[in-house]
Design a protein around this motif. Structure first.
Motif, PDB file in Angstrom:
ATOM      1  N   ASP A   1      -1.449  10.997  -9.484  1.00  0.00           N
ATOM      2  CA  ASP A   1      -1.397  11.656 -10.786  1.00  0.00           C
ATOM      3  C   ASP A   1      -2.514  12.694 -10.803  1.00  0.00           C
ATOM      4  N   VAL A   2      -2.218  13.864 -11.326  1.00  0.00           N
ATOM      5  CA  VAL A   2      -3.236  14.893 -11.498  1.00  0.00           C
ATOM      6  C   VAL A   2      -3.439  15.041 -12.994  1.00  0.00           C
ATOM      7  N   VAL A   3      -4.653  14.707 -13.437  1.00  0.00           N
ATOM      8  CA  VAL A   3      -4.951  14.651 -14.867  1.00  0.00           C
ATOM      9  C   VAL A   3      -6.169  15.504 -15.193  1.00  0.00           C
ATOM     10  N   GLN A   4      -6.295  15.826 -16.483  1.00  0.00           N
ATOM     11  CA  GLN A   4      -7.442  16.609 -16.930  1.00  0.00           C
ATOM     12  C   GLN A   4      -8.710  15.769 -16.835  1.00  0.00           C
TER      13      GLN A   4
ATOM     14  N   ASN B   1       0.811  -1.217   0.000  1.00  0.00           N
ATOM     15  CA  ASN B   1       0.000   0.000   0.000  1.00  0.00           C
ATOM     16  C   ASN B   1       0.843   1.264   0.000  1.00  0.00           C
ATOM     17  N   CYS B   2       2.086   1.164  -0.482  1.00  0.00           N
ATOM     18  CA  CYS B   2       2.935   2.330  -0.709  1.00  0.00           C
ATOM     19  C   CYS B   2       3.388   3.043   0.571  1.00  0.00           C
TER      20      CYS B   2
ATOM     21  N   PHE C   1      -4.931   8.026  -7.717  1.00  0.00           N
ATOM     22  CA  PHE C   1      -3.774   7.373  -7.099  1.00  0.00           C
ATOM     23  C   PHE C   1      -3.197   6.337  -8.052  1.00  0.00           C
ATOM     24  N   ASN C   2      -1.891   6.416  -8.275  1.00  0.00           N
ATOM     25  CA  ASN C   2      -1.178   5.493  -9.158  1.00  0.00           C
ATOM     26  C   ASN C   2      -0.393   4.531  -8.269  1.00  0.00           C
ATOM     27  N   LYS C   3      -0.919   3.320  -8.091  1.00  0.00           N
ATOM     28  CA  LYS C   3      -0.293   2.351  -7.182  1.00  0.00           C
ATOM     29  C   LYS C   3       1.057   1.867  -7.708  1.00  0.00           C
TER      30      LYS C   3
ATOM     31  N   LEU D   1       4.915   6.904   1.023  1.00  0.00           N
ATOM     32  CA  LEU D   1       5.847   7.197  -0.065  1.00  0.00           C
ATOM     33  C   LEU D   1       5.255   8.218  -1.034  1.00  0.00           C
ATOM     34  N   PHE D   2       4.072   8.712  -0.750  1.00  0.00           N
ATOM     35  CA  PHE D   2       3.382   9.626  -1.668  1.00  0.00           C
ATOM     36  C   PHE D   2       3.033  10.931  -0.961  1.00  0.00           C
TER      37      PHE D   2
END
Length: 76
Positions: A59-62, A19-20, A51-53, A35-36
């Motif tokens: 990630d922040v996307v349009q 789980n990072c 969330f990019n596992k 870690l994020f």
């Protein structure tokens, strides 16, 4: 070892859990830190956070085209 989210980890340093998190497991305790970093400064009207596992980060996307990244000004 130590159990986190139902999984047994060995004593010592754990570079990355499922789980990072980065953890330290001892007989006394298990200490972990993420870690994020959560994005806080970005165009909230036109962008969304996912969330990019795989990369253990957000990630922040349009919203209109999730294949395009948005600029992030700050994270916590």
């Amino acid at each position: 070892g130590c159990i986190l989210d139902g999984k047994l980890y060995p004593f010592g340093e754990i570079a990355r859990t499922d789980n990072c998190f980065r953890c330290s497991c001892s007989r006394e305790a298990m200490r972990c830190c993420s870690l994020f970093h959560t994005p806080t400064g970005y165009d909230k009207e036109n962008c969304k956070v996912i969330f990019n596992k795989r990369s253990c980060d957000y990630d922040v996307v349009q919203k209109s085209d999730p294949s395009k990244q948005c600029i992030v000004y700050s994270r916590v």
